[in-house]
Each structure stands twice: as C-alpha cells, then as structure tokens.
Design an enzyme around this catalytic site. Sequence first.
Site, PDB file in Angstrom:
ATOM      1  N   PHE A 235       0.847  -1.433  -0.036  1.00 39.28           N
ATOM      2  CA  PHE A 235       0.176   0.030   0.264  1.00 39.28           C
ATOM      3  C   PHE A 235       0.938   1.275  -0.082  1.00 39.28           C
ATOM      4  CE2 PHE A 235      -2.490  -3.470   2.200  1.00 39.28           C
ATOM      5  CZ  PHE A 235      -3.438  -3.686   1.410  1.00 39.28           C
ATOM      6  N   ARG A 317       2.428  15.334  -6.149  1.00 32.27           N
ATOM      7  CA  ARG A 317       1.019  14.557  -6.583  1.00 32.27           C
ATOM      8  C   ARG A 317       0.023  15.542  -6.065  1.00 32.27           C
ATOM      9  NH1 ARG A 317      -0.788  10.021  -9.487  1.00 32.27           N
ATOM     10  NH2 ARG A 317       1.315   9.561 -10.291  1.00 32.27           N
ATOM     11  N   GLU A 720      -4.610   2.726  -7.418  1.00 31.95           N
ATOM     12  CA  GLU A 720      -5.080   3.683  -6.428  1.00 31.95           C
ATOM     13  C   GLU A 720      -5.952   4.509  -6.618  1.00 31.95           C
ATOM     14  OE1 GLU A 720      -0.896   4.994  -7.584  1.00 31.95           O
ATOM     15  OE2 GLU A 720      -0.737   5.513  -5.565  1.00 31.95           O
TER      16      GLU A 720
HETATM   17  N1  MTE Z   1      -3.633  -4.261  -3.377  1.00 34.50           N
HETATM   18  C1  MTE Z   1      -3.238  -5.123  -2.599  1.00 34.50           C
HETATM   19  N2  MTE Z   1      -4.044  -6.134  -2.364  1.00 34.50           N
HETATM   20  N3  MTE Z   1      -2.005  -4.733  -1.711  1.00 34.50           N
HETATM   21  C2  MTE Z   1      -1.627  -3.640  -1.754  1.00 34.50           C
HETATM   22  O1  MTE Z   1      -0.445  -3.403  -1.291  1.00 34.50           O
HETATM   23  N4  MTE Z   1      -1.143  -1.510  -3.167  1.00 34.50           N
HETATM   24  C3  MTE Z   1      -1.709  -0.367  -3.747  1.00 34.50           C
HETATM   25  C4  MTE Z   1      -2.548  -0.957  -5.144  1.00 34.50           C
HETATM   26  N5  MTE Z   1      -3.246  -2.041  -4.631  1.00 34.50           N
HETATM   27  C5  MTE Z   1      -1.849  -2.751  -3.002  1.00 34.50           C
HETATM   28  C6  MTE Z   1      -2.984  -3.033  -3.547  1.00 34.50           C
HETATM   29  C7  MTE Z   1      -0.957   0.605  -4.510  1.00 34.50           C
HETATM   30  S1  MTE Z   1      -0.396   1.775  -3.210  1.00 34.50           S
HETATM   31  C8  MTE Z   1      -0.326   0.530  -5.531  1.00 34.50           C
HETATM   32  S2  MTE Z   1       0.727   1.740  -6.080  1.00 34.50           S
HETATM   33  C9  MTE Z   1      -0.744  -0.600  -6.451  1.00 34.50           C
HETATM   34  O2  MTE Z   1      -1.434  -1.426  -6.112  1.00 34.50           O
HETATM   35  C10 MTE Z   1       0.664  -1.130  -6.952  1.00 34.50           C
HETATM   36  O3  MTE Z   1       0.327  -2.133  -7.845  1.00 34.50           O
HETATM   37  P1  MTE Z   1       0.180  -2.077  -9.269  1.00 34.50           P
HETATM   38  O4  MTE Z   1       0.894  -1.060  -9.916  1.00 34.50           O
HETATM   39  O5  MTE Z   1       0.357  -3.403  -9.660  1.00 34.50           O
HETATM   40  O6  MTE Z   1      -1.367  -1.600  -9.611  1.00 34.50           O
HETATM   41  N1  HPA Z   2       3.573   7.329  -7.160  1.00 34.39           N
HETATM   42  C1  HPA Z   2       4.139   6.512  -6.177  1.00 34.39           C
HETATM   43  N2  HPA Z   2       5.262   6.417  -5.809  1.00 34.39           N
HETATM   44  C2  HPA Z   2       5.946   7.435  -6.332  1.00 34.39           C
HETATM   45  C3  HPA Z   2       5.583   8.338  -7.185  1.00 34.39           C
HETATM   46  C4  HPA Z   2       4.234   8.366  -7.524  1.00 34.39           C
HETATM   47  O1  HPA Z   2       4.041   9.235  -8.391  1.00 34.39           O
HETATM   48  N3  HPA Z   2       6.890   9.017  -7.386  1.00 34.39           N
HETATM   49  C5  HPA Z   2       7.824   8.361  -6.960  1.00 34.39           C
HETATM   50  N4  HPA Z   2       7.608   7.227  -6.172  1.00 34.39           N
HETATM   51 MO1  MOS Z   3       1.344   3.034  -4.181  1.00 33.90          MO
HETATM   52  S1  MOS Z   3       1.297   4.644  -2.701  1.00 33.90           S
HETATM   53  O1  MOS Z   3       2.239   4.137  -5.485  1.00 33.90           O
HETATM   54  O2  MOS Z   3       2.959   2.256  -3.498  1.00 33.90           O
END
Ligand code: MTE
Ligand code: HPA
Ligand code: MOS
Length: 746
Positions: A235, A317, A720
């Site tokens: 997360f 952001r 997100e």
């Molecule tokens: N979903 C689960 N189950 N666990 C996680 O830790 N992290 C979130 C989101 N969904 C998360 C999650 C966050 S902060 C991000 S940036 C994205 O998943 C990262 O993964 P992705 O870029 O593959 O979507």
């Molecule tokens: N999102 C999440 N993580 C990051 C970013 C962003 O935009 N930039 C640098 N780390």
């Molecule tokens: Mo997600 S806060 O960009 O790991």
Amino acid sequence: MDGGDIRGAVHTNMRHDSAVKHVTGRAVYIDDMPEPPGTQHTALVLSPHAHARIVSIDKSAAETADGVSAVVTATDIPGVNDIAPVMSGEPLLADGIAQYAGMPVAAVSADTYDQAFAAASLVEVTYEELPPILSIEDAWEKEEFTYKPPKIVFGDAESAMKTSAHTVSGEVRCGGQDHFYLETHIAFAVPGEDRDITVYSSTQHPTEVQHGVSHVLGIAQNDVTIEVRRMGGGFGGKESQPTIIAGIAALLADRCGKPVKLRLRRDDDMIATGKRHDFLFKYEVGFDDTGRIESAVIDMAARSGNVADLSAGVVARALCHGNNAYFIPNALFRGWPCKTNTVSNTAFRGFGGPQGMIAIETAIEHIARDLGKSVDDVRAANYYGTDDRNVTPYGQPVTDNIMPEIVERLSREIDYEGRKKAIDDFNATHTTLKKGIALMPVKFGISFNAPMLNQAGALVHVYTDGSVHLNHGGTEMGQGLFTKVAQVVSSVFQIDIDHVKISATRTDKVPNTAPTAASAGSDLNGMAAFNAAEEIRVRMAGVAGDHFGVPADDIEFRQNRVYAGNESLSFAETAQMTWNQRVSLSATGYYRTPDISWDSETMTGSPFYYFTYGASVTEVVIDTLTGESRVLAADILQDVGASLNPAIDLGQIEGAFVQGMGWLTSEEMVWDPKGRLMTHGPSTYKIPGSRDVPPHFKVHILDDAPNRVPTIFRSKAVGEPPLMLAISVWLALRDAVSRTGDAKLM
Ligand code: MTE
Ligand code: HPA
Ligand code: MOS
C-alpha cells in the site's frame, strides 16, 4: 489483438495465482521460509524521545548477554549511514541526534527473538532532550521544511481573485493513515562469499533496497541481491521503508556472519515506519454567479516528518491533484513540506492525490453553500471541457476527459436524483438519525511524476518442453500484478496460463527497476514482458515457417499450438525445434512510457501518460446523539480501460474504497504531547472490518472503454484511483451533519 481462446487470456476473470494459497495459509511469506542453521533474530532499540541528543551509548551489557551475536549502532556502519531514497542525509540509525520517538538507535541480533529482545533493553542510551517541533503549524510558522517548498503557478490567481464576483476562503485538514498491511516489515539477510549478501525483503522496490544495502555496507551493487516473492500488503508503505529494515538486517548479518532476520512486531512497525502524510489546507477561491471557479489559491502543508523520504513526490502529486476533475483558469497551489520531529511520512495509496482532492472538494462544497446551489451543479459547472477549458494547472492538456459522461451515467443508473429526494424525506421525518448523500468524481494521473521511474524490464525463458519462466521488475503485494503479467505472456504465446511459471522478483534477474507503485505496475511490467515474449514468439514463428515452408508472418499461435494453415505443431514441439535450430528461447524485454515530461523546478509538463476516471455515490447515516455513523450504500463506476482481469480489478476497486473509507472515518492516529504515537496496535487504531463494508456496495466497471493511448492491451491502471472515491463517504458525512436542522417534528 485480443486475449484469444486459451485459459488465462487477458481480459478474462483469471483468479489470483496465489488465491488458494492465501486463504489456506500456504503462500510462503518471508517469515515462513525455512531458516538456515544459525539464523539470528533481531530486536530494535528505539528512541523514546521525539528530539534528543544522544550523549552516549553503552552496549557492553547487551553484547555479553545470552545468545547475542551482534549489537550495532550508527558508528558500526562500514559504508554510509544514509538510506535516503531521493535526497540525501537520511540516517539508517540515529547518529548523534534522535529525530523522532521511535527512531532506531541500535539493533541486536541473537539466537532467539526473546534473547534479542531482552538484550535490547540492556543497551544503555543516555539522551539529552531537545525541544521538538510536533505540529504542522509549528513547522510552517518556523519555516522548517524538508526541502525547498514547491508551487504550481497557472495564470494569475491573486489578481483574478480580486475581480471575481464572489470569493470564499477556509481551512480544512486531513489525518494520516497507517498502512496496516497484514505482514509487517521484514527482511532476512543471508551473507554469502566475499561479503556478498542476499536479502529477502518485503519491498515494493527491490532495487532501492539493493542500493541502500550497498551504501550501508560499503559494497558494490553487484555484491547485493534482493529477492521478493510476495508481500502481505504494501500500500505504499513498502516503497521506501523496507530499506531501513533490510539495511539493519544486512548490517547485523555482515557483522556476525550469520543469516539475520528482522521482523517488526506490529507496535514497532507502527511506531518506527512512515505513514500517509496528514495535511493542513488553506484555500481561497473566486467564482462567478454560476459557481464556476475563476481562481484558486491553495496552500497545502504536509507533515513530511523528520526527513524528506518521498515527500517531494507526494506533495507534487497533491499539487497536481489539487484541482481534481475541474478546470481552474488561474491557480496558485503551494506545497509546504513541514519538517517535524515525527516519523517520516511516506507513500500511501494515492500518494498525496487523495489529500489534494480533499482541499478542492471542500472548496467546491463551500461555493455551493455560499451560492445556495447544489454541490453537484457547482461540480458540473467546473468539469474540464473539450474547448479551451482543457488544460491542467501544470500545463498538461486533458485530451481524454470522460468525467461528465461517467457522472451522468452513474447518476442515471442509480437514480441519484430519486435517492437525494428519499434522503430529504428521511431527514424531514427523523430527528435523531440523519442521512447524508454525496457524489465524488475522481480524475487521477497515471505515471510516476518523475519521468525516469517510468521504465521496466522483464526476462522470459521458454524451455524445450514448452513451459515458460516469467520474471519482471514488478512486485506482488496482493494486487494481482503477477497474474496480470502472466496473462499477457500466455496471450502472446497463446498458451494456457498454467504453462507460465511466475517467479520471485530478483535484482539479479531484472536490474535497475522502478518501484511497483503509482498504479503503473501492470502498465510498465506488462509491456516489458510483452516485448520479451513477443521477441521469442517471432523467433519461434521463423523456425516454424522454415519447417512448414511458409513465411513467418503466416504462422499463427493458437490454442497451445503453432499453425501454418491446417498443419500444426504443439507449442512444445515448436520450442524443441527452435532449440534444435540453435535459436535462442530466452529474451529480455524493456519498456519506457512515451510522451511524458516533467520539470520539477517549474512544476510544469505532461507527467501523466493518461488519466483514469471514476465516480461514486455514497449514502450514510449518523446518530446525532452518539456521533456514530454507518455507510449504508456505495455505488461506483470506474474506468479501467479494457481490463486485463475484471475480477482482480473489481477486488482492487472494492479494497481501495474500503481502505479510503477507513482513512476518512474510523482510523485516527493520536500522538501524546511529547510526540509519542499512542495508537500503535489494532486495539486503538481502527481499520474497517468486514461489517463496515456498506451493505449495498455495487461496483461497476465502465464497459467498452479501451484506453485511447496504447497501453498493454488498452488497459488502464486501477490500484490507487478508487481509494479517492471514498471521499464521497466523507462528503456524505458532512452532508448528514449539515442536515441536523432539517426535521420539522420537534
Ligand atoms: N492491493 C493489495 N491487495 N495490496 C497492496 O499492497 N497496493 C496499492 C494497489 N493495490 C496494494 C494493492 C498501491 S499503493 C499501488 S501503487 C498498486 O496496488 C501497486 O500495484 P500495481 O501498480 O500493480 O497496481
Ligand atoms: N507514485 C508512487 N510512488 C512514487 C511516485 C508516484 O507518483 N513517484 C515516486 N514514487
Ligand atoms: Mo502506491 S502509494 O504508489 O505504492
């Protein structure tokens, strides 16, 4: 190209590759790995003071305690005591000064955790307390910032404010949030030959952990290998913070020459590692009689904590989402990264976006109240248009705006007007219970603000039995990335997904990666894996073409076979034949996001490859005597492009919404007057439980909406954006509170 007729093709509801293992407890997390003989366990010595000079540290009693193999402080670091992810000067262990209550000062490794824990209490640290800065206000007033405060300037907001028919101004704040991943921070450092070291780390950013360990130990990056198969949630909390944990474990392992595991107990995890930034906002907006905004000045003061960490990205952001889905012709958004003697705040799902949106949504609501109009009408007056009202305050043209369409569709499908009427009726006849309803539109920019992070690599091998090994730079934290990327590879080869082996992320397989963050994991790694697989597929097609005597272009991969007209070979036979012909069955893939730019000095550019759009409508009820509240209903319409996996995306949307709801309702962090976190466990920090999920919870994915830019199979990021849809819960609660005068019964 569509997914094709195979098991696990893209655009199908493929279940998460570890779903069964997750629910049966068989998924292997780092703490479940078999421990080699001699494995040491770690306890930390944390500063009890928010700000103090460290006068002396006496570790002699701890060093001679039962089972102890090493005791380390800042002076034991052979390399540099700096693990800053972006800037510099961010110590791993307190060096002379303790900067927050909970800052690691020393660490002890021993044969058992109990021995380490007991020995940690024998480390004698003498402190001389210094006055701390504990609040955003205090830091802001004293101009204590962790880096140079940034601002976005568009038009001339201050002059335009003077000519507007109306202005309103106000203040609003939002709290922080603990990530509360089920798996707390953990690292397992295993020393090898010649000071080589392998660290199993629960991290979203293996490359950064590699860099951190290399700096701390004073060894080269090629001496350090990081591996992560999965996290029990990240997360954002595991984007930069794992370096602290891995750095300490590696330092101890290097010192004692044994494998060292550092797993934080929940309390230490919550006390010692960063969270979502809380913010204080001050806004002033100028607008016309219809509620259309002419200018906005918003000050966004964030609690950065004791060091910058990722705050520059988070605040950038927040500033870039300080207008949400609205066109603002004159904007001045100022960020204030307040340096406080509290834990350094860090990435958390939305990365400042949710906070930035809170400010503008409050202003929109304020405008509506000032003019006596409905909030929804004021929103409608301000959405980006297709004409000249289509550029963001940082200068990026908005060419894909579907916000009005999404709001209109959701409103129609759920009978928003009828629901609003029903709520009016309820409130007119009830005095103790009051209901509220609100709609929240969300426009979220996809790509890391910093262009250099928008790159990814992959490594694909096909073996001669037709099985495939898949590796890429993305990490799995439960979000389903590994499944999605495997779907991409199975679609390229047109083979069932069961033939694609998902493997742990490792810095020696795919190097120099970006964090899995910014929701861009599947966009980036999906495309890199596509490129690797496609290269092998083309080679295999060449070999098959020679075999069948047809051009390679006439070869078709379909249903686990390779066809030339009616003739075919199995995929495995083709793989074997490719090897026989001495053609490589292994390839790396690389991808970088095109068409993005960002100038962090002027805060201008087009940092986002595209935007995602979504809207939610939430109904709540409050008890005006007890202050209790419930979310009764939530309806969501979210754009995910042509979804790679609708089932996983649905889970992401539901999970993000509930997590956002927790942030804005039950979760609250409380510090005592000396800056010590009081809410460091589930008994005092309340995340939503299953019973808090709205009884009416309907999530719809916008259908027939392929991404207009060529992303992987025209999908869109999902991780997100839906968190911000939960702002509708907060807005609905505000609506309910504002109705306390409605009833005519008494
Ligand atoms: N979903 C689960 N189950 N666990 C996680 O830790 N992290 C979130 C989101 N969904 C998360 C999650 C966050 S902060 C991000 S940036 C994205 O998943 C990262 O993964 P992705 O870029 O593959 O979507
Ligand atoms: N999102 C999440 N993580 C990051 C970013 C962003 O935009 N930039 C640098 N780390
Ligand atoms: Mo997600 S806060 O960009 O790991």
